[in-house]
Design an enzyme around this catalytic site. Structure first.
Site, PDB file in Angstrom:
ATOM      1  N   HIS A  12      72.774  41.322  54.638  1.00 32.62           N
ATOM      2  CA  HIS A  12      74.221  41.640  54.795  1.00 32.62           C
ATOM      3  C   HIS A  12      74.367  42.544  56.014  1.00 32.62           C
ATOM      4  O   HIS A  12      74.060  43.729  55.960  1.00 32.62           O
ATOM      5  CB  HIS A  12      74.751  42.342  53.539  1.00 32.62           C
ATOM      6  CG  HIS A  12      76.237  42.556  53.553  1.00 32.62           C
ATOM      7  ND1 HIS A  12      77.056  42.112  52.548  1.00 32.62           N
ATOM      8  CD2 HIS A  12      77.062  43.157  54.460  1.00 32.62           C
ATOM      9  CE1 HIS A  12      78.316  42.441  52.830  1.00 32.62           C
ATOM     10  NE2 HIS A  12      78.345  43.090  53.984  1.00 32.62           N
ATOM     11  N   HIS A  14      76.739  43.582  59.650  1.00 31.37           N
ATOM     12  CA  HIS A  14      77.897  43.488  60.557  1.00 31.37           C
ATOM     13  C   HIS A  14      77.418  43.705  61.985  1.00 31.37           C
ATOM     14  O   HIS A  14      76.913  44.781  62.316  1.00 31.37           O
ATOM     15  CB  HIS A  14      78.947  44.539  60.200  1.00 31.37           C
ATOM     16  CG  HIS A  14      79.555  44.312  58.855  1.00 31.37           C
ATOM     17  ND1 HIS A  14      80.641  43.495  58.656  1.00 31.37           N
ATOM     18  CD2 HIS A  14      79.186  44.763  57.628  1.00 31.37           C
ATOM     19  CE1 HIS A  14      80.937  43.463  57.370  1.00 31.37           C
ATOM     20  NE2 HIS A  14      80.061  44.224  56.717  1.00 31.37           N
ATOM     21  N   LEU A  15      77.586  42.682  62.795  1.00 29.77           N
ATOM     22  CA  LEU A  15      77.176  42.801  64.202  1.00 29.77           C
ATOM     23  C   LEU A  15      78.369  43.015  65.129  1.00 29.77           C
ATOM     24  O   LEU A  15      78.179  43.252  66.315  1.00 29.77           O
ATOM     25  CB  LEU A  15      76.399  41.550  64.635  1.00 29.77           C
ATOM     26  CG  LEU A  15      74.984  41.439  64.071  1.00 29.77           C
ATOM     27  CD1 LEU A  15      74.355  40.103  64.484  1.00 29.77           C
ATOM     28  CD2 LEU A  15      74.096  42.598  64.533  1.00 29.77           C
ATOM     29  N   ARG A  16      79.585  42.897  64.598  1.00 30.53           N
ATOM     30  CA  ARG A  16      80.800  43.033  65.425  1.00 30.53           C
ATOM     31  C   ARG A  16      80.771  42.014  66.570  1.00 30.53           C
ATOM     32  O   ARG A  16      80.157  40.969  66.455  1.00 30.53           O
ATOM     33  CB  ARG A  16      80.972  44.458  65.959  1.00 30.53           C
ATOM     34  CG  ARG A  16      80.781  45.558  64.910  1.00 30.53           C
ATOM     35  CD  ARG A  16      81.734  45.461  63.752  1.00 30.53           C
ATOM     36  NE  ARG A  16      81.681  46.657  62.902  1.00 30.53           N
ATOM     37  CZ  ARG A  16      82.159  46.707  61.670  1.00 30.53           C
ATOM     38  NH1 ARG A  16      82.685  45.641  61.107  1.00 30.53           N
ATOM     39  NH2 ARG A  16      82.102  47.820  60.969  1.00 30.53           N
ATOM     40  N   ASN A  40      83.753  38.927  59.390  1.00 34.44           N
ATOM     41  CA  ASN A  40      85.054  39.608  59.457  1.00 34.44           C
ATOM     42  C   ASN A  40      85.343  40.156  60.849  1.00 34.44           C
ATOM     43  O   ASN A  40      85.555  41.356  61.040  1.00 34.44           O
ATOM     44  CB  ASN A  40      85.174  40.707  58.397  1.00 34.44           C
ATOM     45  CG  ASN A  40      84.070  41.747  58.470  1.00 34.44           C
ATOM     46  OD1 ASN A  40      82.964  41.444  58.928  1.00 34.44           O
ATOM     47  ND2 ASN A  40      84.358  42.955  58.050  1.00 34.44           N
ATOM     48  N   LYS A  94      81.862  34.101  52.803  1.00 32.76           N
ATOM     49  CA  LYS A  94      82.072  35.472  52.336  1.00 32.76           C
ATOM     50  C   LYS A  94      83.519  35.668  51.910  1.00 32.76           C
ATOM     51  O   LYS A  94      84.431  35.494  52.724  1.00 32.76           O
ATOM     52  CB  LYS A  94      81.743  36.453  53.477  1.00 32.76           C
ATOM     53  CG  LYS A  94      82.078  37.906  53.205  1.00 32.76           C
ATOM     54  CD  LYS A  94      81.135  38.565  52.219  1.00 32.76           C
ATOM     55  CE  LYS A  94      81.522  40.013  51.940  1.00 32.76           C
ATOM     56  NZ  LYS A  94      81.312  40.904  53.057  1.00 32.76           N
ATOM     57  N   HIS A 131      82.676  40.446  48.411  1.00 31.51           N
ATOM     58  CA  HIS A 131      82.968  41.888  48.422  1.00 31.51           C
ATOM     59  C   HIS A 131      83.742  42.167  47.146  1.00 31.51           C
ATOM     60  O   HIS A 131      84.944  41.921  47.082  1.00 31.51           O
ATOM     61  CB  HIS A 131      83.795  42.259  49.664  1.00 31.51           C
ATOM     62  CG  HIS A 131      84.112  43.731  49.730  1.00 31.51           C
ATOM     63  ND1 HIS A 131      83.671  44.549  50.746  1.00 31.51           N
ATOM     64  CD2 HIS A 131      84.800  44.543  48.892  1.00 31.51           C
ATOM     65  CE1 HIS A 131      84.084  45.785  50.536  1.00 31.51           C
ATOM     66  NE2 HIS A 131      84.782  45.813  49.425  1.00 31.51           N
ATOM     67  N   HIS A 165      76.547  44.306  48.367  1.00 30.40           N
ATOM     68  CA  HIS A 165      76.488  45.781  48.394  1.00 30.40           C
ATOM     69  C   HIS A 165      76.932  46.408  47.087  1.00 30.40           C
ATOM     70  O   HIS A 165      77.915  47.149  47.055  1.00 30.40           O
ATOM     71  CB  HIS A 165      77.285  46.345  49.574  1.00 30.40           C
ATOM     72  CG  HIS A 165      78.627  45.708  49.817  1.00 30.40           C
ATOM     73  ND1 HIS A 165      79.589  45.628  48.846  1.00 30.40           N
ATOM     74  CD2 HIS A 165      79.152  45.135  50.912  1.00 30.40           C
ATOM     75  CE1 HIS A 165      80.660  45.038  49.338  1.00 30.40           C
ATOM     76  NE2 HIS A 165      80.414  44.718  50.598  1.00 30.40           N
ATOM     77  N   ASP A 237      74.343  46.154  55.081  1.00 22.24           N
ATOM     78  CA  ASP A 237      75.778  46.379  55.330  1.00 22.24           C
ATOM     79  C   ASP A 237      75.951  47.345  56.507  1.00 22.24           C
ATOM     80  O   ASP A 237      76.964  48.043  56.590  1.00 22.24           O
ATOM     81  CB  ASP A 237      76.492  46.896  54.078  1.00 22.24           C
ATOM     82  CG  ASP A 237      78.011  46.781  54.183  1.00 22.24           C
ATOM     83  OD1 ASP A 237      78.501  46.039  55.056  1.00 22.24           O
ATOM     84  OD2 ASP A 237      78.700  47.466  53.407  1.00 22.24           O
ATOM     85  N   HIS A 241      80.814  51.622  63.860  1.00 23.29           N
ATOM     86  CA  HIS A 241      82.117  51.949  64.447  1.00 23.29           C
ATOM     87  C   HIS A 241      81.860  52.974  65.548  1.00 23.29           C
ATOM     88  O   HIS A 241      80.983  53.829  65.396  1.00 23.29           O
ATOM     89  CB  HIS A 241      83.055  52.596  63.414  1.00 23.29           C
ATOM     90  CG  HIS A 241      83.509  51.674  62.331  1.00 23.29           C
ATOM     91  ND1 HIS A 241      84.499  50.739  62.520  1.00 23.29           N
ATOM     92  CD2 HIS A 241      83.111  51.556  61.041  1.00 23.29           C
ATOM     93  CE1 HIS A 241      84.688  50.084  61.383  1.00 23.29           C
ATOM     94  NE2 HIS A 241      83.864  50.545  60.472  1.00 23.29           N
ATOM     95  N   ALA A 253      85.604  52.826  57.659  1.00 24.16           N
ATOM     96  CA  ALA A 253      84.540  52.734  56.658  1.00 24.16           C
ATOM     97  C   ALA A 253      83.338  51.979  57.211  1.00 24.16           C
ATOM     98  O   ALA A 253      83.487  50.887  57.759  1.00 24.16           O
ATOM     99  CB  ALA A 253      85.065  52.031  55.411  1.00 24.16           C
TER     100      ALA A 253
END
Lengths: 334, 334
Positions: A12, A14-16, A40, A94, A131, A165, A237, A241, A253
């Site tokens: 899980h 997030h690579l943006r 996302n 997802k 989620h 998560h 996860d 940011h 978050a």
């Protein structure tokens, strides 16, 4: 002391996108043989075109490393035809309840409306990644969502449903109730509780969704991880940011853990005498549950101090990792 | 619509010192006829000399306003002789468990060791004001401290014990169990829950100690306030920190409400049809419970929109208030 992990996976991640992707993707690729990449973005990854374009950008950002991105689609209503053509390129889909977390505004408003697509996914063998949070009081949101998992696991017995998560003892228990439920757990939820986020000073860099829960929840998650519970997989996860979005009037978050996850896990498992379980937790369970054959890649962790950088910077971006500035007692042998 | 309050009192206030004192003290003096001033400076107010000097600085900072500072001492072991000489100048003595909140490092480590001084306070009729939190999990700290209140209220039946800034339904219930227990409650704890602090974005300007609790706790506090429960007094716990200490890697605890407290309370009480109870909540109960005769001062609140400043600045300091930038529907008539 050393331990060599075979093809560790981050289930899980997030690579943006854009410059942030260029900064953080190589940091994951240095530690892991592959990762399940969350969809996302803004706008979300919800078509063949956006999926292929994003995968290309991820591959470009990790060029030169052995790293398999397992791509995911953002849950919405898809036709059988759409999913048939997307199937070969995706790991799973997802589902975000609308508004539950970062960039989830286009998520699902009513689970009932999502069941047509789930039926097709079940038939095609596409995993559903969820989620799982209600819109209730922040400490209750996961617990309040568990009945949805029960409902879906019963209604779609052949659909693989992954509780992403998880943060509560109740979610750990649910793993044993339904054959078709599995789960990921992050690094931070094995270590911290709400006390670490808001019990002393308020710590924005430890703020994530779902929020860290009570000590008894953390303990249940840790025990399941240390035992390499066969339905539980590591999924960081890791969610970068920029500093200005974290140390702010309203803090976004997400905890950024990708570059430190494996050394910190080695330290945690060693301190609890469970180092021999780490392989299954970070790879074996995922390969078995999802029938994966990740690229062959060996990551050797050594019991050798490493000081975590205060910040990772590049491409005009900056991200503060968990344990910034702290010394941890394991590191990746380069 | 208008309402005129007679001598409103803030029964729990942090004025800090130096330049911050100069910035914030006039803002309290514009709204209130008096306030109970907390002693947790660095070093704490714990002697006749520091008490008199601090009172002078507070009076200097509020010169020109009708404003009675009710001074407090930082709890430590005091002799009968010390307390006899301090008695005329203090409203009460504030007990902090060591490390419970801002500048409380020199607080009490074991309640048992504090009982000698409490016995003298009981005999002299000096109120004991308590920051009632254990060192447990952040959401349980107040609840875990309640047995200490029960013990002290029983052991010292003539000691007036004030549970400061209560945040739980259980603390409200305790008010009715012991004749010698009373409490203050803040503005924010009548309005927010942990959801407002950490349920969406993380909001450092709503982070305080004790942390905001569950909806059912907030509701119990609000019902008690709206009914002007005879043992409950308004105490803002307004606690200014400069922006750089709030929007930071580690955010200091405290919500700054002094300048907006009365208009927001008027709005809250009006919306619940309880405007006629506001006088007792913000003054009457305190005068009766503590035998106070505050200076005569009339504050008229009008139902007229006011936009809360984004920041209060002056003397080289800046503080972000609760509801910064929002429009509230009541204001103080100047």
């Amino acid at each position: 002391m050393e331990i060599t992990l075979d093809s560790p996976l981050d289930m899980h991640l997030h690579l943006r996108d854009s410059q942030m992707l260029k900064l953080v993707a190589p940091l994951s690729a240095q530690s892991f043989a592959g990762a399940v990449v969350m969809p996302n973005l803004v706008p979300p990854v919800n078509s063949a075109a956006s999926l292929h374009a994003y995968r290309n950008r991820v591959e470009e950002a990790t060029k030169g490393e052995i790293f398999q991105p397992y791509m995911t689609l953002f849950f919405q209503s898809y036709t059988e035809q759409e999913l048939a053509s997307l199937r070969p390129d995706i790991f799973g889909i997802k589902l975000y309840p609308a508004g539950a977390t970062t960039n989830s505004e286009g998520g699902v408003k009513a689970i009932h409306d999502a069941e047509g697509t789930m039926k097709i996914m079940e038939e095609m063998g596409i995993p559903l990644l969820v989620h799982g949070e209600s819109h209730g009081f922040v400490m209750d949101r996961e617990e309040e969502f568990l009945h949805v998992y029960r409902h879906l696991a019963t209604a779609f017995p052949k659909l693989t449903i992954c509780m992403e998560h998880i943060t509560t003892a109740s979610a750990v228990q649910l793993l044993d109730e339904f054959e078709n439920l599995c789960a990921t757990v992050t690094l931070q939820h094995l270590i911290i509780t709400l006390d670490d986020v808001a019990g002393g000073m308020l710590r924005p860099h430890l703020f994530c969704k779902p929020i860290a829960k009570r000590p008894e929840d953390r303990d249940a998650l840790l025990q399941a991880a240390l035992a390499a519970h066969p339905k539980l997989m590591f999924g960081s996860d890791s969610a970068p940011h920029p500093i200005h979005a974290k140390e702010a009037c309203g803090c976004a978050a997400g905890v950024f853990t990708a570059p430190i996850a494996l050394p910190v896990l080695a330290d945690l498992f060693e301190r609890h005498g469970a180092l021999e379980k780490l392989q299954d937790f970070v790879s074996g369970n995922a390969c078995r549950l999802h029938h994966l054959t990740p690229p062959v890649k060996h990551i050797t962790l050594a019991k050798k101090d490493m000081t975590v950088p205060d910040v990772y910077e590049g491409y005009g971006k900056n991200v503060v990792p968990m344990k910034a500035g702290e010394t941890i007692s394991w590191s990746i042998r380069s």
